[in-house]
Design a protein around this motif. Structure first.
Motif, PDB file in Angstrom:
ATOM      1  N   VAL A 110      22.935  58.173 121.801  1.00  0.00           N
ATOM      2  CA  VAL A 110      22.547  58.740 120.475  1.00  0.00           C
ATOM      3  C   VAL A 110      22.472  57.821 119.240  1.00  0.00           C
ATOM      4  N   LEU A 111      21.440  57.528 118.682  1.00  0.00           N
ATOM      5  CA  LEU A 111      21.100  56.442 118.399  1.00  0.00           C
ATOM      6  C   LEU A 111      21.089  57.257 116.413  1.00  0.00           C
ATOM      7  N   VAL A 112      22.082  56.666 115.757  1.00  0.00           N
ATOM      8  CA  VAL A 112      22.462  57.237 114.682  1.00  0.00           C
ATOM      9  C   VAL A 112      22.128  56.435 113.701  1.00  0.00           C
ATOM     10  N   ARG A 113      22.075  56.444 112.536  1.00  0.00           N
ATOM     11  CA  ARG A 113      21.751  55.752 111.266  1.00  0.00           C
ATOM     12  C   ARG A 113      22.283  56.003 109.941  1.00  0.00           C
ATOM     13  N   ASP A 114      22.704  55.007 109.002  1.00  0.00           N
ATOM     14  CA  ASP A 114      23.790  55.484 107.486  1.00  0.00           C
ATOM     15  C   ASP A 114      22.955  53.970 106.938  1.00  0.00           C
ATOM     16  N   GLY A 115      21.952  54.859 106.546  1.00  0.00           N
ATOM     17  CA  GLY A 115      21.069  53.239 105.534  1.00  0.00           C
ATOM     18  C   GLY A 115      20.247  53.060 106.348  1.00  0.00           C
ATOM     19  N   ALA A 116      20.795  51.966 105.842  1.00  0.00           N
ATOM     20  CA  ALA A 116      19.424  50.496 106.695  1.00  0.00           C
ATOM     21  C   ALA A 116      20.395  50.563 107.971  1.00  0.00           C
ATOM     22  N   SER A 117      21.591  50.464 108.189  1.00  0.00           N
ATOM     23  CA  SER A 117      22.340  50.104 109.872  1.00  0.00           C
ATOM     24  C   SER A 117      21.885  50.931 110.481  1.00  0.00           C
ATOM     25  N   ALA A 163      18.290  59.691 114.974  1.00  0.00           N
ATOM     26  CA  ALA A 163      17.192  58.983 114.465  1.00  0.00           C
ATOM     27  C   ALA A 163      16.712  58.924 115.878  1.00  0.00           C
ATOM     28  N   GLU A 164      17.432  59.534 117.153  1.00  0.00           N
ATOM     29  CA  GLU A 164      16.219  59.320 118.479  1.00  0.00           C
ATOM     30  C   GLU A 164      17.927  59.580 119.687  1.00  0.00           C
ATOM     31  N   CYS A 165      17.382  60.005 120.807  1.00  0.00           N
ATOM     32  CA  CYS A 165      18.729  60.557 121.744  1.00  0.00           C
ATOM     33  C   CYS A 165      17.242  59.109 123.512  1.00  0.00           C
ATOM     34  N   LEU A 166      18.751  58.480 123.764  1.00  0.00           N
ATOM     35  CA  LEU A 166      18.169  57.462 124.666  1.00  0.00           C
ATOM     36  C   LEU A 166      19.058  57.696 126.190  1.00  0.00           C
ATOM     37  N   GLU A 167      18.469  57.158 127.029  1.00  0.00           N
ATOM     38  CA  GLU A 167      19.317  57.070 128.346  1.00  0.00           C
ATOM     39  C   GLU A 167      19.936  55.673 127.749  1.00  0.00           C
ATOM     40  N   VAL A 168      21.177  55.821 128.214  1.00  0.00           N
ATOM     41  CA  VAL A 168      22.030  54.026 128.016  1.00  0.00           C
ATOM     42  C   VAL A 168      21.812  53.238 128.661  1.00  0.00           C
ATOM     43  N   PRO A 169      21.148  52.881 128.043  1.00  0.00           N
ATOM     44  CA  PRO A 169      20.685  50.757 128.404  1.00  0.00           C
ATOM     45  C   PRO A 169      21.697  50.422 129.251  1.00  0.00           C
ATOM     46  N   HIS A 170      21.158  48.893 129.823  1.00  0.00           N
ATOM     47  CA  HIS A 170      21.949  48.528 130.963  1.00  0.00           C
ATOM     48  C   HIS A 170      23.269  47.771 130.828  1.00  0.00           C
ATOM     49  N   GLU A 171      22.538  47.642 129.235  1.00  0.00           N
ATOM     50  CA  GLU A 171      23.763  47.134 129.069  1.00  0.00           C
ATOM     51  C   GLU A 171      24.945  46.983 128.531  1.00  0.00           C
ATOM     52  N   CYS A 172      24.825  48.923 128.752  1.00  0.00           N
ATOM     53  CA  CYS A 172      26.537  49.278 128.121  1.00  0.00           C
ATOM     54  C   CYS A 172      27.239  49.994 129.719  1.00  0.00           C
ATOM     55  N   ILE A 173      26.545  49.879 130.574  1.00  0.00           N
ATOM     56  CA  ILE A 173      26.994  49.960 131.717  1.00  0.00           C
ATOM     57  C   ILE A 173      27.666  48.920 132.803  1.00  0.00           C
TER      58      ILE A 173
END
Length: 742
Positions: free
Chosen positions: A666-673, A616-626
């Motif tokens: 990397v934000l990936v999708r599978d159907g609505a998820s 879906a899109e590529c992002l910088e790693v959010p602060h919650e993840c680090i």
């Protein structure tokens, strides 16, 4: 040099082609019969069923498959009676014809395997007797006023009181052999319709050796046939070659004018006519002809044998089957006429062996890898001209890839169509009234996947009919229509294909499934599961909530196999259900198993590829993840929406990247998820040739296969749906553990 082995190979190929075509005709035959049963007044479907049966019989006759010909003729005869209006379509007729379809398939299996099936001959004789018993009596061909209908007269013309003589005059065109026709096969088939008293091969059209075209046909035949059949049956023998022959049939009731017309059609000169008259005389024809000169008349002497007509025979023209006659003279080496062309251009088809197509796909895959290698070298050499040439090759390879993959795409409607018969038979067995609704049948899917998905779909359809849809009485009692509905729906979405099997029955019993799972120890007593997870428990081996075992289901065997077969195609199955209103089984599959457009990333020095259509899109790693570097999974806030994430470095236990290294999500999708996958580096789009993982790596979760990069390095292909399930599952487990400790 042409050898016997060459002939055997040609015959084997033609035989395989016949069997493939016969299966297609059987599918058309069944489909037409099912429509005919529900819409008995639809004459087009009746005609379609007749054409399919006739094609099978005719082709089988050419190859000498007498058992197929004999039984199919019984079914064809009943269909002809239905077409004539002498008998109406009813439940007994439809059931007998559908059984006939199954028996024809069994007879074809005997041909394919070369092994005789026990009791098949007895079944054929018994069902043939049933078909004949469904024929109307001699008085049923008349109308209420006592006069026969025109259609009934047409059928009655086929009935005779014993063998009678027919003259079959046949001249094959020059292109007959080029178009794959074997004159001998048609003559052998003709012999099954009666007794060939005389068969004379005419070679007067064969040129001198130096002018002989080895691919041309120069033969003609005059056959004296004794048969109880009528004109239409004899014509049908040659229905497959009418475009490549000149056929005239003179019957026992045709007068001198018919013979005279045939004589003049075959020869314009007196010598030719005299020769043909002499040939007929040798074959036993004794018939006075008019408008002959003395020499020609003298050539026809009274002959002993069967008399084709008497002096009191009424004069009349021959009911000849006029088709394209080969012009006299001309260049016999002229290219064959395109038999499939017409005013409106028709789609042309060619049969290709599946292994040859698979080999082509493999070669295209290697070409994709080689193209990637060339691009890599071009970038290393920093040569603009080299880079431009490599890019051009890349574009052509991509176009060839799409074209090759398109060859294996087939509409899933062909698979859906077979369930018409399943729903009809199972509904009658269960005494339920069920309507099958098919939509999205033109949605295309890789043929190899279609073949694999057919059995899981069959199991889901049977389950819906047995467990899902209630009896008419139960449906009426709860305010539903007496007739249940079962729907098959297919559609494309985000580079994948979704196949849904849904019904408007009672739905899945959540509490019953949960209780059974607790009883079997599949889940903990304090487990917090969503409805979808509870419904997913039915895929556990041996799981069943059926109160009784039936011939259709109830043993708990099958649903685990359904899931395993779907997952083997890199697909997944989900369940949605509303108690009292039905259930939907959704199967999600990739479009192809061979080559995909991928998105290349790297984690801990290992390359990973994910399907590009799922990105879906590529992002910088959010602060919650680090905040917690040791955490494998968790959740983050994306523009006000809370989504799960998975750190691939931690998940696959790679060496962590150096402190301060910029990583990406990397934000990936599978159907609505949707789920975020944290990687070390992004490398962009990459054409990916999918290769299976070895047995050693089969246990690793979240991997769908491997591929080879242009550098020769092996990259792993991520199974995004599986990773999404893992991420959400770990999150739910953490939340459940937190709730237990609080």
């Amino acid at each position: 040099m042409h050898t016997q082995d060459d002939d055997d190979e040609i015959i084997a190929a033609a035989r395989a082609g016949f069997l493939d075509e016969a299966l297609e005709m059987l599918a058309q035959f069944e489909q037409a019969l099912l429509v005919m049963e529900s819409q008995p007044e639809d004459h087009e479907n009746l005609n379609a069923a007749f054409r399919a049966a006739h094609t099978i019989k005719g082709s089988a006759g050419l190859f000498g498959f007498d058992a197929v010909v004999a039984f199919t003729h019984e079914a064809e005869t009943l269909l002809e009676v239905l077409r004539s209006g002498q008998r109406k379509v009813d439940e007994h007729v439809a059931a007998a014809l559908l059984e006939s379809r199954d028996l024809i398939e069994a007879l074809l299996d005997e041909v394919r395997t070369g092994q005789t099936q026990t009791g098949l001959a007895e079944r054929s004789a018994s069902l043939g007797a049933r078909l004949r018993a469904l024929m109307p009596g001699s008085t049923s061909a008349t109308t209420a006023t006592g006069s026969p209908t025109a259609a009934a007269v047409a059928v009655a013309e086929e009935v005779t009181e014993g063998p009678r003589p027919w003259q079959v005059s046949l001249r094959f065109g020059a292109d007959a052999l080029r178009n794959g026709l074997d004159p001998l096969a048609f003559l052998r088939y003709l012999a099954t319709r009666g007794t060939a008293m005389q068969c004379t091969t005419l070679v007067d059209g064969v040129p001198a050796l130096e002018a002989l075209d080895p691919e041309g046909c120069c033969l003609g035949f005059e056959v004296r046939l004794m048969t109880e059949e009528g004109r239409r049956t004899i014509e049908d023998v040659f229905s497959f070659c009418l475009d490549d022959c000149d056929l005239v049939i003179v019957g026992p009731d045709d007068g001198p004018a018919a013979w005279q017309e045939l004589l003049e059609r075959r020869h314009a000169d007196a010598d030719g006519q005299a020769s043909l008259l002499a040939l007929w005389a040798d074959q036993g024809v004794s018939l006075p002809l008019r408008r002959l000169d003395a020499e020609a008349a003298a050539a026809l002497q009274p002959a002993s044998g069967v008399d084709g007509s008497g002096s009191d025979t009424p004069a009349g023209g021959a009911l000849a089957v006029e088709r394209r006659a080969e012009p006299a003279g001309g260049d016999r080496r002229a290219p064959p006429r395109d038999r499939r062309s017409g005013a409106a251009e028709e789609t042309r088809f060619i049969r290709v062996r599946a292994d040859k197509l698979d080999r082509l796909i493999d070669l295209i895959g290697e070409l994709v890898i080689a193209s990637s290698g060339a691009q890599l070298v071009a970038q290393t050499e920093q040569s603009p001209r080299f880079a431009e040439a490599a890019l051009r090759i890349h574009d052509l390879v991509q176009e060839a890839r799409d074209g090759a993959l398109g060859l294996r795409m087939v509409p899933i409607g062909e698979t859906f169509a077979r369930f018409n018969r399943v729903v009809r038979d199972v509904s009658k067995q269960l005494a339920k009234d069920v309507e099958l609704i098919i939509t999205g049948g033109d949605t295309e899917l890789d043929k190899s996947m279609v073949e694999t998905i057919a059995d899981p779909l069959m199991h889901l359809v049977r389950n819906s009919l047995d467990h899902g849809i209630e009896s008419a009485e139960d449906r009426v009692a709860v305010g539903k229509p007496a007739q249940g509905k079962l729907a098959l729906h297919a559609y494309h979405e985000s580079g994948a294909i979704n196949i849904e099997v849904s019904d408007d029955g009672r739905g899945l019993n959540r509490d019953k499934i949960l209780a059974k799972a607790l009883e079997r120890g599949l889940i903990a007593a304090d487990a917090a599961l969503s409805d979808e997870e509870i419904y997913g428990l039915i895929f556990a081996p041996g799981f069943s909530t059926a109160d009784a075992v039936t011939n259709l289901s109830g043993r708990g065997v099958g649903m685990d196999v359904v899931k395993r077969n779907i997952e083997s195609l890199r697909g997944q199955i989900r369940i949605a259900s509303t108690p009292g209103h039905g259930a939907t089984m959704q199967i999600r599959l990739p479009l192809t198993l061979a080559i995909i457009d991928g998105f290349l990333t790297s984690v801990g020095g290992v390359s990973y590829v994910m399907p590009l259509e799922l990105v879906a899109e590529c992002l910088e790693v959010p602060h919650e993840c680090i905040e917690d570097p040791e955490r494998v999974s968790g959740h983050f806030d994306l523009r006000g929406e809370v989504l799960p994430y998975l750190d691939l470095c931690r998940f696959y236990r790679h060496q962590p990247a150096a402190t301060g290294t910029r990583r990406s999500l990397v934000l990936v999708r599978d159907g609505a998820s949707r789920v975020g996958l944290i990687v070390d580096r992004l490398h962009g789009e990459h054409q990916t040739v999918i290769k299976p993982l070895g047995q050693v790596f089969q246990h690793i979760k979240g991997l769908a296969g491997s591929t080879i990069l242009g550098s020769g390095e092996v990259a792993l292909i991520l199974d995004v749906p599986a990773l999404l399930d893992l991420a959400t599952g770990q999150r739910r487990a953490a939340l459940a553990a937190l709730s237990r400790h609080s």
